[in-house]
Motif scaffolding. Structure first.
Motif, PDB file in Angstrom:
ATOM      1  N   LYS A  19       0.786  -1.371  -0.132  1.00  0.00           N
ATOM      2  CA  LYS A  19       0.011   0.224  -0.323  1.00  0.00           C
ATOM      3  C   LYS A  19       1.033   1.247   0.130  1.00  0.00           C
ATOM      4  CE  LYS A  19      -3.149   2.082   3.669  1.00  0.00           C
ATOM      5  NZ  LYS A  19      -3.939   1.775   5.053  1.00  0.00           N
ATOM      6  N   ASN A  20       1.774   1.216   1.070  1.00  0.00           N
ATOM      7  CA  ASN A  20       2.930   2.523   0.725  1.00  0.00           C
ATOM      8  C   ASN A  20       4.054   2.761  -0.504  1.00  0.00           C
ATOM      9  OD1 ASN A  20       5.372   4.140   1.925  1.00  0.00           O
ATOM     10  ND2 ASN A  20       6.106   2.281   2.219  1.00  0.00           N
ATOM     11  N   GLU A  22       2.809   1.585  -4.135  1.00  0.00           N
ATOM     12  CA  GLU A  22       2.042   0.986  -4.901  1.00  0.00           C
ATOM     13  C   GLU A  22       2.109   2.163  -6.145  1.00  0.00           C
ATOM     14  OE1 GLU A  22      -0.959  -1.224  -4.435  1.00  0.00           O
ATOM     15  OE2 GLU A  22      -2.080   0.537  -3.245  1.00  0.00           O
ATOM     16  N   ASN A  23       2.399   3.381  -5.111  1.00  0.00           N
ATOM     17  CA  ASN A  23       1.714   4.513  -5.874  1.00  0.00           C
ATOM     18  C   ASN A  23       3.262   4.629  -6.907  1.00  0.00           C
ATOM     19  OD1 ASN A  23      -0.464   4.732  -5.671  1.00  0.00           O
ATOM     20  ND2 ASN A  23      -0.410   6.176  -4.112  1.00  0.00           N
ATOM     21  N   GLU A  24       4.778   4.375  -6.436  1.00  0.00           N
ATOM     22  CA  GLU A  24       5.767   5.034  -7.269  1.00  0.00           C
ATOM     23  C   GLU A  24       6.427   3.996  -8.166  1.00  0.00           C
ATOM     24  OE1 GLU A  24       7.981   8.045  -4.677  1.00  0.00           O
ATOM     25  OE2 GLU A  24       6.173   8.118  -3.494  1.00  0.00           O
ATOM     26  N   TYR A  25       6.153   2.882  -7.201  1.00  0.00           N
ATOM     27  CA  TYR A  25       6.697   1.585  -8.067  1.00  0.00           C
ATOM     28  C   TYR A  25       5.420   0.097  -8.792  1.00  0.00           C
ATOM     29  CZ  TYR A  25      10.354   3.995  -5.210  1.00  0.00           C
ATOM     30  OH  TYR A  25      11.370   4.636  -4.550  1.00  0.00           O
ATOM     31  N   GLN A  26       6.385  -0.889  -9.510  1.00  0.00           N
ATOM     32  CA  GLN A  26       5.677  -1.543  -9.803  1.00  0.00           C
ATOM     33  C   GLN A  26       5.503  -2.810  -8.449  1.00  0.00           C
ATOM     34  OE1 GLN A  26       6.566  -2.779 -14.144  1.00  0.00           O
ATOM     35  NE2 GLN A  26       5.341  -4.227 -13.489  1.00  0.00           N
ATOM     36  N   ASN A 112      10.713   4.556   3.473  1.00  0.00           N
ATOM     37  CA  ASN A 112      10.643   5.193   1.581  1.00  0.00           C
ATOM     38  C   ASN A 112      12.064   6.085   1.059  1.00  0.00           C
ATOM     39  OD1 ASN A 112       8.296   4.376   1.746  1.00  0.00           O
ATOM     40  ND2 ASN A 112       6.897   6.130   2.121  1.00  0.00           N
TER      41      ASN A 112
END
Lengths: 122, 240
Positions: A19-20, A22-26, A112
Motif C-alpha cells: 500500500k505504501n 504501489e503509487n511509485e513502484y511496480q 521510503n
C-alpha cells in the motif's frame, strides 16, 4: 517504473508495505521463497524486499539460489527482521543485502527514503 | 481439573512458544505501520486514509484479542476450578451461529460472508459451548483470506452410525497436507502455502478439541479444504 518484489509471509505487514509503495513502484508480492523464484524468473526486479523469517523455504536458501545466477546475484536486497537477533549486514553483504530494517520499530519515512535512494542508483 | 479430558497437557514446547511470539508480533508490526499511515492521513486531512487505517488497526486488534483469548482459555482450563468448560448437551447450531455472530466485524471488514448449511432437525451434542464456539471462530478466521466470491461455507452434518455431528468450514485456499496435525514437515509445508492461516489458532483449536473430547481434521478438495470438528452426539437424543 522501477520493479520491486516483496517476499513476505506475514500478509498483514506485506499488504501495508505494498500500500505504501504501489503509487511509485511496480510492486509484486510473493508469500514464500518458491513463489519468489518463479516471479523473479518471469520478471527480474530492481530491488527485493525480503523477510528474514520466511515460512517454508528460508530466506538464506533464497539468497543462495539468487547467487547461483550471474544476473540475479546483482539484485540489491532490503532485509526485514523481527525479534531479538539482528542479522549482521557484514554477514549478508555477499548476498546483496544493502539495508536491514527491524519490523518491530519500523519507520516508514526511513524505509521510503532508503528505497528511493537505492532505486535511483539502480 | 475441568472439562472432559483428565490427561490434558497444556505445556508448550520451545517451537510452539516461538510460533506464539511470532503470531503476536505480526499484528503489532502491522499496527505500527498503520499508525504511521493514520498520522499521514491526519496530516493531509485525507478522511479515506484515516478511515481505512482505523479499520485495519481494528482488524489487527481483533486478531490479537483472539490469540490472547484462546491462550487464556487453555491456561484457565488447566489452572482453575471453573465450571466454564464443563461438558453438557447443547444444540449444535447454537455455537455455530454464535461464532459467526462473534466474527461479524472481521467478516464485515474483509467483505466476506459465511454461507451456512444447518439441517432443520438440529442435533444435540455433548460438548462445551464456549470451546466449540472458539474452535469454529478459529476455523472461520483461517478461512476468511481464502474465500471464493467473498464467501466461505459452514456445514453441519450428522453421522448417526459414528454417533457424531461434524461441523466443517470450507475454504478455497491453496492445497493443504492431510497430515498437518501429526507431521511437522507437512505442517510447515502447509503453513508456507497458506501464510494467512494462524498456526497458533490451529494449535489452540487442537487443544480445545482435547478439552471437549472432539476430533479435528481436514478434508482436501481440488480447490481448497474443509477443516472439521467431530463432536459426540448427546446420549439425551436416545431418550427422545
Amino acid at each position: 517504473m522501477r520493479k520491486i518484489l516483496v517476499v513476505e509471509s506475514d500478509m498483514l505487514f506485506a499488504k501495508k508495505i505494498i500500500k505504501n509503495l504501489e503509487n511509485e513502484y511496480q510492486i509484486q508480492l510473493a508469500d514464500n521463497a518458491v513463489i519468489a523464484m518463479q516471479k523473479i524468473d518471469e520478471s527480474t526486479p530492481d530491488l527485493l524486499i525480503i523477510n528474514y523469517s520466511l515460512n517454508g523455504v528460508s530466506a538464506t536458501v533464497l539468497f543462495h539460489e539468487l547467487q547461483s545466477y550471474l544476473d540475479l546475484a546483482k539484485i540489491k536486497i532490503f532485509l526485514l527482521y523481527s525479534g531479538l537477533e539482528m542479522p549482521k549486514i557484514s554477514d549478508l553483504k555477499y548476498y546483496g543485502v544493502v539495508k536491514i530494517f527491524n519490523k518491530d520499530a519500523f519507520s516508514l519515512k526511513r524505509f521510503n527514503s532508503e528505497i528511493k535512494a537505492e532505486t535511483e542508483k539502480a | 481439573m475441568n472439562g472432559g479430558n483428565d490427561n490434558f497437557n497444556m505445556s508448550f514446547n520451545p517451537e510452539e512458544l516461538f510460533m506464539v511470539g511470532r503470531e503476536l508480533k505480526s499484528p503489532l508490526s502491522a499496527m505500527n505501520l498503520e499508525l504511521q499511515f493514520l498520522r499521514q492521513g491526519l496530516d493531509s486531512k485525507n478522511l479515506d486514509v484515516v478511515t481505512q487505517s482505523v479499520e485495519q488497526i481494528e482488524l489487527s486488534m481483533l486478531k490479537l484479542d483472539r490469540i490472547s483469548d484462546a491462550l487464556d482459555k487453555i491456561y484457565t482450563y488447566q489452572n482453575s476450578q471453573t465450571k466454564l468448560f464443563d461438558l453438557s448437551s447443547i444444540n449444535v447450531s447454537a455455537p455455530c451461529n454464535d461464532a459467526i455472530s462473534e466474527m461479524r466485524k472481521d467478516l464485515l471488514l474483509q467483505g466476506v460472508k459465511v454461507q451456512t448449511n444447518i439441517p432443520k432437525s438440529e442435533s444435540l451434542v455433548f460438548s462445551n459451548f464456549f470451546l466449540l464456539k472458539s474452535i469454529l471462530e478459529i476455523f472461520i478466521q483461517n478461512a476468511i483470506p481464502y474465500h471464493q466470491n467473498q464467501e466461505i461455507r459452514l456445514d453441519i452434518s450428522e453421522k448417526r452410525s459414528k454417533n457424531i455431528a461434524r461441523i466443517s468450514v470450507r475454504d478455497f485456499g491453496p492445497a493443504i497436507e492431510k497430515s498437518i496435525f501429526t507431521n511437522r514437515a507437512k505442517k510447515q509445508e502447509t503453513i508456507a502455502r497458506r501464510p494467512q492461516m494462524s498456526s497458533v489458532g490451529l494449535f489452540c483449536a487442537m487443544k480445545f478439541c482435547d478439552m471437549i473430547n472432539a476430533k479435528m481434521g481436514v478434508v482436501r478438495h481440488n480447490d481448497g479444504a474443509s477443516f472439521f470438528v467431530d463432536v459426540n452426539l448427546s446420549k439425551q437424543l436416545e431418550l427422545l
